[in-house]
Write a protein that holds these residues in place. Structure first.
Motif, PDB file in Angstrom:
ATOM      1  N   ALA A  49     122.273 -38.428  61.400  1.00 30.33           N
ATOM      2  CA  ALA A  49     122.869 -39.744  61.667  1.00 30.33           C
ATOM      3  C   ALA A  49     123.104 -39.954  63.165  1.00 30.33           C
ATOM      4  CB  ALA A  49     124.187 -39.892  60.897  1.00 30.33           C
ATOM      5  N   GLY A  50     122.856 -38.902  63.957  1.00 31.02           N
ATOM      6  CA  GLY A  50     123.008 -39.028  65.400  1.00 31.02           C
ATOM      7  C   GLY A  50     124.399 -38.706  65.895  1.00 31.02           C
ATOM      8  N   LEU A  51     125.234 -38.152  65.016  1.00 29.79           N
ATOM      9  CA  LEU A  51     126.596 -37.790  65.417  1.00 29.79           C
ATOM     10  C   LEU A  51     126.606 -36.350  65.936  1.00 29.79           C
ATOM     11  CD1 LEU A  51     128.518 -39.412  62.441  1.00 29.79           C
ATOM     12  CD2 LEU A  51     128.044 -40.381  64.690  1.00 29.79           C
ATOM     13  N   ILE A  52     127.641 -36.028  66.661  1.00 32.23           N
ATOM     14  CA  ILE A  52     127.775 -34.704  67.273  1.00 32.23           C
ATOM     15  C   ILE A  52     128.774 -33.884  66.468  1.00 32.23           C
ATOM     16  CG2 ILE A  52     128.498 -33.461  69.362  1.00 32.23           C
ATOM     17  CD1 ILE A  52     126.052 -35.222  69.827  1.00 32.23           C
ATOM     18  N   LEU A  53     128.440 -32.639  66.211  1.00 35.68           N
ATOM     19  CA  LEU A  53     129.375 -31.701  65.585  1.00 35.68           C
ATOM     20  C   LEU A  53     129.480 -30.470  66.470  1.00 35.68           C
ATOM     21  CD1 LEU A  53     128.338 -31.623  61.818  1.00 35.68           C
ATOM     22  CD2 LEU A  53     130.330 -32.744  62.827  1.00 35.68           C
ATOM     23  N   ARG A  54     130.700 -30.054  66.749  1.00 31.52           N
ATOM     24  CA  ARG A  54     130.878 -28.766  67.417  1.00 31.52           C
ATOM     25  C   ARG A  54     130.587 -27.644  66.415  1.00 31.52           C
ATOM     26  NH1 ARG A  54     135.939 -31.008  68.465  1.00 31.52           N
ATOM     27  NH2 ARG A  54     136.774 -29.389  67.124  1.00 31.52           N
ATOM     28  N   ASP A  55     130.277 -26.469  66.944  1.00 23.37           N
ATOM     29  CA  ASP A  55     129.973 -25.344  66.062  1.00 23.37           C
ATOM     30  C   ASP A  55     131.129 -25.055  65.109  1.00 23.37           C
ATOM     31  OD1 ASP A  55     127.517 -25.088  67.203  1.00 23.37           O
ATOM     32  OD2 ASP A  55     128.055 -23.363  68.469  1.00 23.37           O
ATOM     33  N   ASP A  56     132.365 -25.129  65.623  1.00 22.73           N
ATOM     34  CA  ASP A  56     133.509 -24.785  64.772  1.00 22.73           C
ATOM     35  C   ASP A  56     133.706 -25.825  63.665  1.00 22.73           C
ATOM     36  OD1 ASP A  56     134.462 -26.424  67.154  1.00 22.73           O
ATOM     37  OD2 ASP A  56     136.237 -26.514  65.883  1.00 22.73           O
ATOM     38  N   GLU A  57     133.214 -27.025  63.891  1.00 21.61           N
ATOM     39  CA  GLU A  57     133.381 -28.059  62.865  1.00 21.61           C
ATOM     40  C   GLU A  57     132.413 -27.859  61.703  1.00 21.61           C
ATOM     41  OE1 GLU A  57     134.970 -31.914  65.320  1.00 21.61           O
ATOM     42  OE2 GLU A  57     132.864 -31.395  65.537  1.00 21.61           O
ATOM     43  N   ARG A  58     131.257 -27.280  62.007  1.00 25.13           N
ATOM     44  CA  ARG A  58     130.244 -27.117  60.957  1.00 25.13           C
ATOM     45  C   ARG A  58     130.770 -26.282  59.800  1.00 25.13           C
ATOM     46  NH1 ARG A  58     124.479 -27.165  64.052  1.00 25.13           N
ATOM     47  NH2 ARG A  58     125.152 -28.555  65.700  1.00 25.13           N
ATOM     48  N   GLY A  59     131.583 -25.265  60.143  1.00 28.48           N
ATOM     49  CA  GLY A  59     132.138 -24.415  59.100  1.00 28.48           C
ATOM     50  C   GLY A  59     133.394 -24.977  58.461  1.00 28.48           C
ATOM     51  N   ARG A  60     133.855 -26.105  58.963  1.00 31.28           N
ATOM     52  CA  ARG A  60     135.084 -26.693  58.424  1.00 31.28           C
ATOM     53  C   ARG A  60     134.824 -27.857  57.467  1.00 31.28           C
ATOM     54  NH1 ARG A  60     138.469 -29.441  61.061  1.00 31.28           N
ATOM     55  NH2 ARG A  60     137.672 -29.529  63.199  1.00 31.28           N
ATOM     56  N   VAL A  61     133.561 -28.140  57.194  1.00 31.86           N
ATOM     57  CA  VAL A  61     133.267 -29.235  56.262  1.00 31.86           C
ATOM     58  C   VAL A  61     133.792 -28.840  54.877  1.00 31.86           C
ATOM     59  CG1 VAL A  61     131.462 -30.585  55.141  1.00 31.86           C
ATOM     60  CG2 VAL A  61     131.241 -29.969  57.572  1.00 31.86           C
ATOM     61  N   GLU A  62     134.706 -29.624  54.363  1.00 32.26           N
ATOM     62  CA  GLU A  62     135.283 -29.347  53.048  1.00 32.26           C
ATOM     63  C   GLU A  62     134.311 -29.824  51.970  1.00 32.26           C
ATOM     64  OE1 GLU A  62     138.751 -31.007  50.032  1.00 32.26           O
ATOM     65  OE2 GLU A  62     138.455 -31.965  51.983  1.00 32.26           O
ATOM     66  N   VAL A  63     134.057 -28.951  51.011  1.00 31.64           N
ATOM     67  CA  VAL A  63     133.219 -29.330  49.882  1.00 31.64           C
ATOM     68  C   VAL A  63     134.150 -29.549  48.696  1.00 31.64           C
ATOM     69  CG1 VAL A  63     131.374 -28.594  48.342  1.00 31.64           C
ATOM     70  CG2 VAL A  63     131.275 -28.013  50.782  1.00 31.64           C
ATOM     71  N   ALA A  64     134.161 -30.773  48.180  1.00 28.88           N
ATOM     72  CA  ALA A  64     135.085 -31.120  47.097  1.00 28.88           C
ATOM     73  C   ALA A  64     134.290 -31.437  45.831  1.00 28.88           C
ATOM     74  CB  ALA A  64     135.928 -32.333  47.493  1.00 28.88           C
ATOM     75  N   ASP A  65     134.592 -30.708  44.769  1.00 30.66           N
ATOM     76  CA  ASP A  65     133.966 -31.056  43.478  1.00 30.66           C
ATOM     77  C   ASP A  65     134.974 -31.767  42.570  1.00 30.66           C
ATOM     78  OD1 ASP A  65     135.644 -29.018  42.539  1.00 30.66           O
ATOM     79  OD2 ASP A  65     134.111 -28.222  41.181  1.00 30.66           O
ATOM     80  N   PHE A  66     136.165 -31.994  43.103  1.00 32.39           N
ATOM     81  CA  PHE A  66     137.238 -32.683  42.377  1.00 32.39           C
ATOM     82  C   PHE A  66     137.548 -31.988  41.048  1.00 32.39           C
ATOM     83  CE2 PHE A  66     135.307 -35.637  45.312  1.00 32.39           C
ATOM     84  CZ  PHE A  66     136.416 -36.135  45.980  1.00 32.39           C
ATOM     85  N   GLY A  67     137.261 -30.691  41.009  1.00 31.54           N
ATOM     86  CA  GLY A  67     137.569 -29.899  39.816  1.00 31.54           C
ATOM     87  C   GLY A  67     136.666 -30.196  38.634  1.00 31.54           C
ATOM     88  N   LEU A  68     135.606 -30.965  38.862  1.00 36.36           N
ATOM     89  CA  LEU A  68     134.780 -31.436  37.744  1.00 36.36           C
ATOM     90  C   LEU A  68     133.560 -30.546  37.501  1.00 36.36           C
ATOM     91  CD1 LEU A  68     135.047 -35.247  38.538  1.00 36.36           C
ATOM     92  CD2 LEU A  68     136.367 -33.926  36.862  1.00 36.36           C
ATOM     93  N   GLY A  69     133.253 -29.677  38.475  1.00 38.95           N
ATOM     94  CA  GLY A  69     132.220 -28.669  38.251  1.00 38.95           C
ATOM     95  C   GLY A  69     130.796 -29.203  38.188  1.00 38.95           C
ATOM     96  N   SER A  70     130.559 -30.403  38.678  1.00 41.10           N
ATOM     97  CA  SER A  70     129.171 -30.903  38.743  1.00 41.10           C
ATOM     98  C   SER A  70     128.989 -31.581  40.095  1.00 41.10           C
ATOM     99  CB  SER A  70     128.861 -31.863  37.598  1.00 41.10           C
ATOM    100  OG  SER A  70     129.724 -32.988  37.638  1.00 41.10           O
ATOM    101  N   LEU A  71     128.981 -30.727  41.110  1.00 39.16           N
ATOM    102  CA  LEU A  71     129.045 -31.177  42.502  1.00 39.16           C
ATOM    103  C   LEU A  71     127.976 -32.189  42.867  1.00 39.16           C
ATOM    104  CD1 LEU A  71     130.463 -30.739  45.245  1.00 39.16           C
ATOM    105  CD2 LEU A  71     128.830 -28.898  45.669  1.00 39.16           C
ATOM    106  N   GLU A  72     126.754 -32.004  42.355  1.00 43.06           N
ATOM    107  CA  GLU A  72     125.680 -32.916  42.758  1.00 43.06           C
ATOM    108  C   GLU A  72     125.910 -34.319  42.217  1.00 43.06           C
ATOM    109  OE1 GLU A  72     121.842 -31.334  41.915  1.00 43.06           O
ATOM    110  OE2 GLU A  72     122.169 -29.555  43.165  1.00 43.06           O
TER     111      GLU A  72
END
Ligand code: ZN
Length: 183
Positions: free
Chosen positions: A21-44
């Motif tokens: 998308a053309g946005l900038i991420l610092r290296d430390d931010e890449r590992g901080r992306v929260e992955v949320a499945d909302f407890g529903l267990g079907s992430l995709e």
């Protein structure tokens, strides 16, 4: 619950979408992306990747990356004590983003997750183009879905208390459990 492998894959996909998308991420931010499945267990099908850029007592700015056809489940931001509730503006940056709000049912491009029809009650479809934005006042029910290219959007809001958000689906658990994630 998601596995560590799912978490890693979703994080990598989110980083790819954000960089594309053309946005900038610092290296430390890449590992901080929260992955949320909302407890529903079907992430995709139902989930979101969220990077918090700013979180103070008064303000929150987040990047939301959705993989193709991933839906962020229907929710609203309730009053909390003296706080009238989170006011949120979502600004689309890249990809395909469909937003669902109260109004006449016009859903055409989005796909309600299979078997969840009763849990996605807002069917008024807004097809956002990059640069389009929408503000949700507290109590407004909304949900989002990416189209086939995935989506990246900003969320600007008053301070976020994600664990207090209310979801139409009673099975939602806002805190994601990662299998073996405690090691
Ligand atoms: Zn929201």
């Amino acid at each position: 619950m998601i596995t560590e492998a799912e978490q890693r894959r979703a994080q990598a996909a989110a980083v790819d979408l954000i960089l594309a998308a053309g946005l900038i991420l610092r290296d430390d931010e890449r590992g901080r992306v929260e992955v949320a499945d909302f407890g529903l267990g079907s992430l995709e099908a139902e989930g979101a990747q969220i990077l918090t850029l700013v979180q103070t007592e008064r303000l929150a700015v987040k990047l939301i990356a959705l993989t193709p056809w991933q839906a962020l489940p229907e929710h609203w931001h309730p009053r909390v004590g003296d706080d009238p509730g989170k006011e949120e503006t979502v600004r689309h940056v890249a990809g395909d983003l469909f937003v669902y709000v109260d109004g006449p049912p016009t859903i055409a491009r989005g796909r309600v997750p299979t078997g969840k029809e009763h849990l996605y009650t807002m069917r008024h479809e807004l097809v956002l183009a990059p640069g389009d934005q929408r503000t949700f006042t507290p109590g407004d029910k909304h949900w989002f879905q990416a189209g086939e290219r995935g989506a990246v959007a900003y969320s600007f809001s008053t301070t976020a208390r994600d664990v207090l958000d209310q979801f139409t689906d009673p099975d939602v658990q806002r805190v994601t459990v990662v299998a073996g994630g405690d090691r």
